[in-house]
Design an enzyme around this catalytic site. Structure first.
Site, PDB file in Angstrom:
ATOM      1  N   GLU A  99      13.991  -2.459  -7.603  1.00  0.00           N
ATOM      2  CA  GLU A  99      14.075  -2.146  -9.042  1.00  0.00           C
ATOM      3  C   GLU A  99      12.919  -2.711  -9.860  1.00  0.00           C
ATOM      4  O   GLU A  99      13.125  -3.392 -10.865  1.00  0.00           O
ATOM      5  CB  GLU A  99      15.431  -2.624  -9.585  1.00  0.00           C
ATOM      6  CG  GLU A  99      16.597  -1.999  -8.833  1.00  0.00           C
ATOM      7  CD  GLU A  99      17.965  -2.573  -9.217  1.00  0.00           C
ATOM      8  OE1 GLU A  99      18.063  -3.370 -10.153  1.00  0.00           O
ATOM      9  OE2 GLU A  99      18.955  -2.188  -8.557  1.00  0.00           O
TER      10      GLU A  99
ATOM     11  N   ASN B 158      13.160  -0.160  -3.041  1.00  0.00           N
ATOM     12  CA  ASN B 158      14.499   0.377  -3.334  1.00  0.00           C
ATOM     13  C   ASN B 158      14.716   0.439  -4.851  1.00  0.00           C
ATOM     14  O   ASN B 158      14.372  -0.492  -5.575  1.00  0.00           O
ATOM     15  CB  ASN B 158      15.522  -0.596  -2.707  1.00  0.00           C
ATOM     16  CG  ASN B 158      16.952  -0.110  -2.760  1.00  0.00           C
ATOM     17  OD1 ASN B 158      17.234   1.032  -2.386  1.00  0.00           O
ATOM     18  ND2 ASN B 158      17.867  -0.947  -3.211  1.00  0.00           N
TER      19      ASN B 158
ATOM     20  N   HIS C  18      23.403   5.618  -7.283  1.00  0.00           N
ATOM     21  CA  HIS C  18      24.579   5.237  -8.081  1.00  0.00           C
ATOM     22  C   HIS C  18      24.763   6.356  -9.104  1.00  0.00           C
ATOM     23  O   HIS C  18      23.935   6.517 -10.002  1.00  0.00           O
ATOM     24  CB  HIS C  18      24.340   3.918  -8.817  1.00  0.00           C
ATOM     25  CG  HIS C  18      24.326   2.726  -7.924  1.00  0.00           C
ATOM     26  ND1 HIS C  18      25.449   2.292  -7.246  1.00  0.00           N
ATOM     27  CD2 HIS C  18      23.331   1.865  -7.595  1.00  0.00           C
ATOM     28  CE1 HIS C  18      25.137   1.208  -6.539  1.00  0.00           C
ATOM     29  NE2 HIS C  18      23.865   0.936  -6.723  1.00  0.00           N
TER      30      HIS C  18
ATOM     31  N   GLU D 112      22.739   2.852  -1.679  1.00  0.00           N
ATOM     32  CA  GLU D 112      23.836   2.209  -2.425  1.00  0.00           C
ATOM     33  C   GLU D 112      24.751   3.257  -3.047  1.00  0.00           C
ATOM     34  O   GLU D 112      25.228   3.096  -4.176  1.00  0.00           O
ATOM     35  CB  GLU D 112      23.275   1.314  -3.541  1.00  0.00           C
ATOM     36  CG  GLU D 112      22.279   0.280  -3.066  1.00  0.00           C
ATOM     37  CD  GLU D 112      21.806  -0.689  -4.160  1.00  0.00           C
ATOM     38  OE1 GLU D 112      22.437  -0.749  -5.233  1.00  0.00           O
ATOM     39  OE2 GLU D 112      20.807  -1.379  -3.917  1.00  0.00           O
TER      40      GLU D 112
ATOM     41  N   ASP E   4      27.367   5.492  -4.722  1.00  0.00           N
ATOM     42  CA  ASP E   4      28.732   5.593  -5.236  1.00  0.00           C
ATOM     43  C   ASP E   4      28.747   6.612  -6.361  1.00  0.00           C
ATOM     44  O   ASP E   4      27.700   6.954  -6.915  1.00  0.00           O
ATOM     45  CB  ASP E   4      29.354   4.235  -5.635  1.00  0.00           C
ATOM     46  CG  ASP E   4      28.526   3.385  -6.562  1.00  0.00           C
ATOM     47  OD1 ASP E   4      27.632   3.926  -7.245  1.00  0.00           O
ATOM     48  OD2 ASP E   4      28.776   2.166  -6.627  1.00  0.00           O
TER      49      ASP E   4
HETATM   50  O1  G3I Z   1      30.048 -15.460  -6.469  1.00  0.00           O
HETATM   51  C1  G3I Z   1      30.134 -15.798  -7.867  1.00  0.00           C
HETATM   52  C2  G3I Z   1      31.232 -16.743  -8.119  1.00  0.00           C
HETATM   53  O2  G3I Z   1      30.955 -17.959  -7.443  1.00  0.00           O
HETATM   54  C3  G3I Z   1      31.370 -16.965  -9.615  1.00  0.00           C
HETATM   55  O3  G3I Z   1      32.421 -17.802  -9.880  1.00  0.00           O
HETATM   56  C4  G3I Z   1      31.580 -15.625 -10.335  1.00  0.00           C
HETATM   57  C5  G3I Z   1      31.667 -15.775 -11.851  1.00  0.00           C
HETATM   58  O4  G3I Z   1      30.945 -14.786 -12.521  1.00  0.00           O
HETATM   59  O5  G3I Z   1      30.499 -14.811 -10.033  1.00  0.00           O
HETATM   60  C6  G3I Z   1      30.331 -14.523  -8.662  1.00  0.00           C
HETATM   61  O6  G3I Z   1      29.131 -13.823  -8.537  1.00  0.00           O
HETATM   62  C7  G3I Z   1      29.158 -12.456  -8.890  1.00  0.00           C
HETATM   63  C8  G3I Z   1      28.703 -11.682  -7.672  1.00  0.00           C
HETATM   64  O7  G3I Z   1      28.560 -10.328  -7.998  1.00  0.00           O
HETATM   65  C9  G3I Z   1      29.669 -11.801  -6.488  1.00  0.00           C
HETATM   66  O8  G3I Z   1      30.908 -11.271  -6.819  1.00  0.00           O
HETATM   67  C10 G3I Z   1      28.210 -12.227 -10.037  1.00  0.00           C
HETATM   68  O9  G3I Z   1      28.721 -12.826 -11.219  1.00  0.00           O
HETATM   69  C11 G3I Z   1      28.007 -10.751 -10.273  1.00  0.00           C
HETATM   70  O10 G3I Z   1      26.978 -10.562 -11.249  1.00  0.00           O
HETATM   71  C12 G3I Z   1      27.577 -10.099  -8.979  1.00  0.00           C
HETATM   72  O11 G3I Z   1      27.427  -8.735  -9.211  1.00  0.00           O
HETATM   73  C13 G3I Z   1      26.645  -8.047  -8.254  1.00  0.00           C
HETATM   74  C14 G3I Z   1      25.444  -7.395  -8.931  1.00  0.00           C
HETATM   75  O12 G3I Z   1      24.708  -6.636  -8.002  1.00  0.00           O
HETATM   76  C15 G3I Z   1      24.527  -8.451  -9.536  1.00  0.00           C
HETATM   77  O13 G3I Z   1      23.723  -7.918 -10.462  1.00  0.00           O
HETATM   78  C16 G3I Z   1      27.507  -6.972  -7.605  1.00  0.00           C
HETATM   79  O14 G3I Z   1      28.535  -7.572  -6.825  1.00  0.00           O
HETATM   80  C17 G3I Z   1      26.649  -6.067  -6.716  1.00  0.00           C
HETATM   81  O15 G3I Z   1      27.414  -4.967  -6.297  1.00  0.00           O
HETATM   82  C18 G3I Z   1      25.448  -5.556  -7.492  1.00  0.00           C
HETATM   83  O16 G3I Z   1      24.655  -4.794  -6.632  1.00  0.00           O
HETATM   84  C19 G3I Z   1      23.498  -4.162  -7.188  1.00  0.00           C
HETATM   85  C20 G3I Z   1      22.444  -4.128  -6.110  1.00  0.00           C
HETATM   86  O17 G3I Z   1      22.213  -5.409  -5.601  1.00  0.00           O
HETATM   87  C21 G3I Z   1      21.157  -3.512  -6.623  1.00  0.00           C
HETATM   88  N1  G3I Z   1      21.401  -2.204  -7.208  1.00  0.00           N
HETATM   89  C22 G3I Z   1      22.481  -2.134  -8.199  1.00  0.00           C
HETATM   90  C23 G3I Z   1      23.773  -2.718  -7.650  1.00  0.00           C
HETATM   91  C24 G3I Z   1      24.899  -2.613  -8.655  1.00  0.00           C
HETATM   92  O18 G3I Z   1      24.622  -3.371  -9.790  1.00  0.00           O
END
Ligand code: G3I
Length: 324
Positions: free
Chosen positions: A136, A177, A213, A243, A245
């Site tokens: 990105e 990507n 997405h 990715e 969905d």
């Molecule tokens: O693991 C922590 C946890 O310890 C904490 O207590 C909690 C509180 O907010 O957060 C948890 O982390 C979260 C993490 O996902 C795991 O669940 C983050 O806040 C959250 O921001 C994170 O989101 C991820 C996101 O990327 C980050 O920007 C999503 O799961 C994930 O699906 C998403 O994936 C991205 C790809 O990497 C790149 N392309 C877009 C895609 C969707 O946004």
């Protein structure tokens, strides 16, 4: 019927034609939810770590690597004979706070990022076959995204990252990507120009990941997506759907699910007909753990299996297209 494949797992059909159907995997449900593990192992022959290999989660402090989650996911993949996509080495999001808010100068930042990329790629040499090296880097209008990396190093950070990843694992396939770059638009054009330039400069880049997405009802034309895949293939680059969905306004109706299945069918057909698009990865195993409702309130149900792990029409659409 000895060869009835109408109910075969997706991975068996994919294996039979040298194709990969993958899913993004989170460490927590993998540890805690046996049904999630079973579904993952039964239906998919590739996986991506949804978060575990990102810079922030891997580096809680400058001196510490937290490989536990990534190691567990990669070990699961190996035990189940699944390929692994490494996601992602350089991304503006999920950066370590100590790095983003720190005061490291140019040289120290270079040293740190080089050693981070090399440590991670070396650790999984021969086990993670494909890396999303840079994720990105562009805005939707085709300009460079304003990130820590761009501000610190200028656009050269991209080629540096590819070289360092290649040094870490000379056999891994290295990808750029991005999202909203599936069809023909300003962003996919900027990516095309960049990867063409990188190839001309001898940078070790082997593929482009189209995240795909999508929002139901706002899907780019299949013709534009196919043309986009084709132009990257013509450069000699592999394309993966990385990715996928298709989010839907909730509550979802039967007709939404049918329409969603149509989109999944269109995308896998584009890959199967393309010269070099051997992988389609969906961004999660079941709707239950999808990132979508957390980010888009009122939307959800974007994947192949529902909250209970039951197959949706979208999975049947992939299966139908993978039939021998
Ligand atoms: O693991 C922590 C946890 O310890 C904490 O207590 C909690 C509180 O907010 O957060 C948890 O982390 C979260 C993490 O996902 C795991 O669940 C983050 O806040 C959250 O921001 C994170 O989101 C991820 C996101 O990327 C980050 O920007 C999503 O799961 C994930 O699906 C998403 O994936 C991205 C790809 O990497 C790149 N392309 C877009 C895609 C969707 O946004």
């Amino acid at each position: 019927m000895p060869n009835d494949t109408s109910a075969s797992p997706l991975r068996d059909l994919a294996d039979a034609r040298g194709f990969y159907v993958g899913a993004a995997v989170s460490a927590r449900p993998l540890r805690e939810d046996a049904a999630y593990r079973d579904l993952l192992a039964r239906e998919f022959n590739m996986l991506t770590c949804e978060n575990a290999l990102k810079f922030g989660p891997l580096r809680p402090t400058p001196d510490q690597f937290a490989f536990d989650n990534a190691d567990a996911i990669v070990a699961f993949a190996e035990a189940q004979g699944m390929a692994v996509r490494g996601h992602t080495l350089v991304w503006h999001s999920q950066m370590p706070e100590w790095l983003e808010e720190g005061v490291l100068g140019y040289d120290s930042s270079i040293d740190l990022i080089r050693s981070h990329i090399q440590t991670v790629t070396k650790r999984y040499r021969g086990r993670i076959g494909v890396w999303d090296v840079v994720n990105e880097a562009f805005e939707d209008n085709g300009r460079w995204r304003d990130t820590f990396y761009l501000r610190k190093f200028g656009p050269d950070y991209i080629k540096m990252a590819f070289h360092w990843a290649h040094e870490g694992d000379p056999n891994a396939k290295l990808f750029y990507n991005d999202y909203n770059a599936d069809g023909l638009n300003a962003k996919s054009k900027a990516i095309y120009r960049m990867v063409k330039r990188l190839l001309g400069e001898g940078v070790p880049i082997h593929g482009v990941g189209l995240q795909v997405h999508l929002l139901l009802g706002h899907v780019p034309s299949t013709r534009a997506i196919a043309a986009n895949v084709k132009r990257f293939n013509r450069l000699g680059l592999e394309v993966h759907i990385t990715e996928m969905d298709v989010r839907v306004k909730t509550p979802v109706s039967e007709s939404d699910l049918r329409e969603q299945a149509g989109v999944y069918g269109d995308i896998i057909r584009i890959c199967l007909r393309a010269k070099n698009c051997p992988a389609l990865v969906v961004w999660g195993v079941t709707d239950r753990y999808s990132w979508v409702p957390d980010v888009f309130a009122g939307y959800g149900a974007p994947l192949l299996f529902d909250e209970q792990g039951r197959e949706k029409p979208a999975a049947a659409a992939l299966r139908a297209n993978l039939q021998p």
